[in-house]
Design a protein around this motif. Structure first.
Motif, PDB file in Angstrom:
ATOM      1  N   GLN A  34     -11.582   9.832   4.325  1.00  0.00           N
ATOM      2  CA  GLN A  34     -10.127  10.048   4.282  1.00  0.00           C
ATOM      3  C   GLN A  34      -9.771  11.157   3.304  1.00  0.00           C
ATOM      4  O   GLN A  34      -8.863  11.951   3.551  1.00  0.00           O
ATOM      5  N   SER A  92      -7.157   5.611  12.431  1.00  0.00           N
ATOM      6  CA  SER A  92      -6.208   4.640  11.896  1.00  0.00           C
ATOM      7  C   SER A  92      -5.977   3.490  12.874  1.00  0.00           C
ATOM      8  O   SER A  92      -5.648   2.388  12.468  1.00  0.00           O
ATOM      9  N   HIS A 126      -7.543  11.613  12.715  1.00  0.00           N
ATOM     10  CA  HIS A 126      -6.832  10.745  11.763  1.00  0.00           C
ATOM     11  C   HIS A 126      -6.145   9.588  12.498  1.00  0.00           C
ATOM     12  O   HIS A 126      -6.278   8.422  12.120  1.00  0.00           O
ATOM     13  N   MET A 182      -2.743  23.414   6.742  1.00  0.00           N
ATOM     14  CA  MET A 182      -1.302  23.601   6.528  1.00  0.00           C
ATOM     15  C   MET A 182      -1.049  24.911   5.782  1.00  0.00           C
ATOM     16  O   MET A 182      -0.189  25.701   6.162  1.00  0.00           O
ATOM     17  N   TYR A 215      -8.827   5.255  -1.080  1.00  0.00           N
ATOM     18  CA  TYR A 215      -9.208   5.950   0.153  1.00  0.00           C
ATOM     19  C   TYR A 215     -10.713   6.120   0.151  1.00  0.00           C
ATOM     20  O   TYR A 215     -11.303   6.335  -0.919  1.00  0.00           O
ATOM     21  N   LEU A 219       6.756  13.478   8.879  1.00  0.00           N
ATOM     22  CA  LEU A 219       5.655  14.437   9.012  1.00  0.00           C
ATOM     23  C   LEU A 219       5.042  14.351  10.412  1.00  0.00           C
ATOM     24  O   LEU A 219       4.828  15.381  11.066  1.00  0.00           O
ATOM     25  N   ILE A 255       1.215   1.723   7.015  1.00  0.00           N
ATOM     26  CA  ILE A 255       2.104   2.895   6.981  1.00  0.00           C
ATOM     27  C   ILE A 255       3.403   2.658   7.781  1.00  0.00           C
ATOM     28  O   ILE A 255       4.315   3.469   7.735  1.00  0.00           O
ATOM     29  N   ARG A 266       0.834  -1.210   0.000  1.00  0.00           N
ATOM     30  CA  ARG A 266       0.000   0.000   0.000  1.00  0.00           C
ATOM     31  C   ARG A 266       0.868   1.259   0.000  1.00  0.00           C
ATOM     32  O   ARG A 266       0.504   2.253  -0.572  1.00  0.00           O
ATOM     33  N   TYR A 267       2.014   1.210   0.678  1.00  0.00           N
ATOM     34  CA  TYR A 267       2.911   2.372   0.689  1.00  0.00           C
ATOM     35  C   TYR A 267       4.334   1.930   0.410  1.00  0.00           C
ATOM     36  O   TYR A 267       4.806   0.944   0.993  1.00  0.00           O
ATOM     37  N   PHE A 271       5.183  17.254  13.093  1.00  0.00           N
ATOM     38  CA  PHE A 271       3.906  17.789  13.596  1.00  0.00           C
ATOM     39  C   PHE A 271       3.950  17.888  15.120  1.00  0.00           C
ATOM     40  O   PHE A 271       3.567  18.903  15.693  1.00  0.00           O
ATOM     41  N   ASN A 324      -6.802  11.249  -3.804  1.00  0.00           N
ATOM     42  CA  ASN A 324      -7.772  11.879  -2.912  1.00  0.00           C
ATOM     43  C   ASN A 324      -8.773  12.767  -3.637  1.00  0.00           C
ATOM     44  O   ASN A 324      -9.484  13.543  -2.996  1.00  0.00           O
ATOM     45  N   VAL A 336       0.425  11.362  -2.871  1.00  0.00           N
ATOM     46  CA  VAL A 336      -0.925  10.792  -2.667  1.00  0.00           C
ATOM     47  C   VAL A 336      -2.098  11.667  -3.121  1.00  0.00           C
ATOM     48  O   VAL A 336      -3.227  11.180  -3.161  1.00  0.00           O
ATOM     49  N   SER A 348      -4.580  -0.961   9.831  1.00  0.00           N
ATOM     50  CA  SER A 348      -4.165   0.168   8.980  1.00  0.00           C
ATOM     51  C   SER A 348      -2.746   0.600   9.284  1.00  0.00           C
ATOM     52  O   SER A 348      -1.985   0.959   8.397  1.00  0.00           O
ATOM     53  N   HIS A 405       5.844  10.048   5.742  1.00  0.00           N
ATOM     54  CA  HIS A 405       4.727  10.113   6.688  1.00  0.00           C
ATOM     55  C   HIS A 405       5.200  10.229   8.130  1.00  0.00           C
ATOM     56  O   HIS A 405       4.695  11.035   8.906  1.00  0.00           O
TER      57      HIS A 405
HETATM   58  C1  HEM Z   1       0.782   9.394  15.446  1.00  0.00           C
HETATM   59  C2  HEM Z   1       0.155   9.929  14.475  1.00  0.00           C
HETATM   60  C3  HEM Z   1      -0.291   9.274  13.189  1.00  0.00           C
HETATM   61  C4  HEM Z   1      -0.767   8.006  12.924  1.00  0.00           C
HETATM   62  C5  HEM Z   1      -0.973   6.874  13.909  1.00  0.00           C
HETATM   63  C6  HEM Z   1      -1.061   7.954  11.514  1.00  0.00           C
HETATM   64  C7  HEM Z   1      -1.530   6.842  10.819  1.00  0.00           C
HETATM   65  C8  HEM Z   1      -1.735   6.753   9.454  1.00  0.00           C
HETATM   66  C9  HEM Z   1      -2.144   5.573   8.733  1.00  0.00           C
HETATM   67  C10 HEM Z   1      -2.455   4.229   9.372  1.00  0.00           C
HETATM   68  C11 HEM Z   1      -2.218   5.869   7.429  1.00  0.00           C
HETATM   69  C12 HEM Z   1      -2.602   4.919   6.271  1.00  0.00           C
HETATM   70  C13 HEM Z   1      -4.094   5.035   6.012  1.00  0.00           C
HETATM   71  C14 HEM Z   1      -4.522   4.226   4.799  1.00  0.00           C
HETATM   72  O1  HEM Z   1      -3.688   3.886   3.956  1.00  0.00           O
HETATM   73  O2  HEM Z   1      -5.735   3.939   4.658  1.00  0.00           O
HETATM   74  C15 HEM Z   1      -1.858   7.266   7.281  1.00  0.00           C
HETATM   75  C16 HEM Z   1      -1.836   7.975   6.110  1.00  0.00           C
HETATM   76  C17 HEM Z   1      -1.680   9.344   6.022  1.00  0.00           C
HETATM   77  N1  HEM Z   1      -1.380  10.206   7.068  1.00  0.00           N
HETATM   78 FE1  HEM Z   1      -1.057   9.684   8.996  1.00  0.00          FE
HETATM   79  N2  HEM Z   1      -0.780   9.176  10.954  1.00  0.00           N
HETATM   80  C18 HEM Z   1      -0.311  10.008  11.947  1.00  0.00           C
HETATM   81  C19 HEM Z   1       0.078  11.327  11.810  1.00  0.00           C
HETATM   82  C20 HEM Z   1      -0.147  12.085  10.669  1.00  0.00           C
HETATM   83  C21 HEM Z   1       0.037  13.502  10.573  1.00  0.00           C
HETATM   84  C22 HEM Z   1       0.533  14.389  11.729  1.00  0.00           C
HETATM   85  C23 HEM Z   1      -0.324  13.881   9.324  1.00  0.00           C
HETATM   86  C24 HEM Z   1      -0.371  15.251   8.704  1.00  0.00           C
HETATM   87  C25 HEM Z   1      -0.325  16.370   9.353  1.00  0.00           C
HETATM   88  C26 HEM Z   1      -0.695  12.680   8.600  1.00  0.00           C
HETATM   89  C27 HEM Z   1      -1.083  12.637   7.286  1.00  0.00           C
HETATM   90  C28 HEM Z   1      -1.350  11.482   6.556  1.00  0.00           C
HETATM   91  C29 HEM Z   1      -1.646  11.457   5.142  1.00  0.00           C
HETATM   92  C30 HEM Z   1      -1.714  12.682   4.218  1.00  0.00           C
HETATM   93  C31 HEM Z   1      -1.843  10.117   4.805  1.00  0.00           C
HETATM   94  C32 HEM Z   1      -2.221   9.547   3.425  1.00  0.00           C
HETATM   95  C33 HEM Z   1      -3.742   9.388   3.421  1.00  0.00           C
HETATM   96  C34 HEM Z   1      -4.409  10.144   2.318  1.00  0.00           C
HETATM   97  O3  HEM Z   1      -3.758  10.580   1.385  1.00  0.00           O
HETATM   98  O4  HEM Z   1      -5.682  10.321   2.393  1.00  0.00           O
HETATM   99  N3  HEM Z   1      -0.583  11.608   9.448  1.00  0.00           N
HETATM  100  N4  HEM Z   1      -1.571   7.773   8.534  1.00  0.00           N
END
Ligand code: HEM
Length: 209
Positions: free
Chosen positions: A114, A174, A170, A125, A110, A22, A184, A10-11, A26, A80, A76, A180, A19
């Motif tokens: 999402q 997740s 988010h 942002m 997605y 990021l 990632i 997936r990634y 954050f 979306n 990505v 999920s 990610h």
């Molecule tokens: C501890 C914190 C975080 C966790 C546990 C987490 C978890 C995840 C997971 C599991 C996915 C994959 C989802 C999928 O493929 O269906 C994902 C994707 C993503 N995450 Fe995070 N994330 C975290 C923090 C962040 C932060 C801080 C940001 C942005 C400010 C972020 C932005 C994104 C983006 C843009 C994607 C791609 C999903 C898309 O394009 O719709 N994440 N994250």
């Protein structure tokens, strides 16, 4: 790490690294920003070497977060884009939250929730970036009308609050959608996960195999 032979990627590695950089940026940008949000949180400045250092570092930490968001976003964003199917999905979002996934049209790579979240993250942002520059002393703010600088400060806080709430949502979702996280961290999902959570994407992957 054991990857089942029929797992679906997936990634890619670069996306996972972007990610997590990021996510880390954050957290540090948020902690350094919250330090100035209210006096009760000023103690957070201890984490960054005191008040002046926190003030100096915060904009750079914010820029690092923006950079990593752009790096991931470039990979990505095209997944979306919201289509007619997503609009129908959104109308059924309540039922999906109750666990009745079948009520909504099958999600692609997605789901619509999402996708909306992705664009709201991007909006916050961008808002943080623009308003942040407007009151980045001494580089910019001193040359601008004070009313504009005050408005920028207020909007910066609004965008930051929005971003924090979105990221909490988010991260919560997740963990809620079992497995999920592995997508990632390790980059792959099981076929059962794909079929259950993203049936239209699963069909595409199967077709291209
Ligand atoms: C501890 C914190 C975080 C966790 C546990 C987490 C978890 C995840 C997971 C599991 C996915 C994959 C989802 C999928 O493929 O269906 C994902 C994707 C993503 N995450 Fe995070 N994330 C975290 C923090 C962040 C932060 C801080 C940001 C942005 C400010 C972020 C932005 C994104 C983006 C843009 C994607 C791609 C999903 C898309 O394009 O719709 N994440 N994250």
């Amino acid at each position: 790490m054991h990857i089942p032979h029929d797992a679906i990627q997936r990634y890619e590695y670069g996306e996972r690294v972007s990610h997590w950089l990021l996510a880390i940026s954050f957290i540090v940008a948020t902690l350094s920003g919250l330090a100035f949000f209210h006096p009760s949180m000023y103690w957070l400045t201890h984490l960054f070497g005191g008040g002046p250092w926190t003030k100096i570092l915060h904009p750079f930490l914010g820029l690092a977060m923006m950079l990593f968001f752009v790096l991931l976003g470039l990979r990505v964003w095209h997944h979306n884009l919201i289509d007619a199917n997503d609009r129908k999905w959104l109308l059924k979002a309540g039922e999906v939250m109750m666990g009745n996934e079948e009520a909504a049209p099958p999600a692609g790579r997605y789901n619509a929730g999402q996708k909306v979240l992705f664009w709201l993250l991007a909006l916050c942002m961008l808002g943080l970036l623009i308003t942040g520059f407007l009151f980045w002393r001494p580089y910019f703010a001193d040359a601008l009308p004070v009313t504009l600088v005050r408005l920028a400060t207020l909007l910066h806080a609004v965008a930051a609050t929005g971003l924090i709430l979105l990221v909490i949502g988010h991260a919560y979702m997740s963990f809620w959608t079992k497995e999920s996280i592995r997508a990632i961290t390790e980059g792959w999902v099981t076929r059962a996960w794909a079929r259950m959570n993203h049936p239209a994407w699963y069909r595409e992957v199967e077709r291209d195999r």
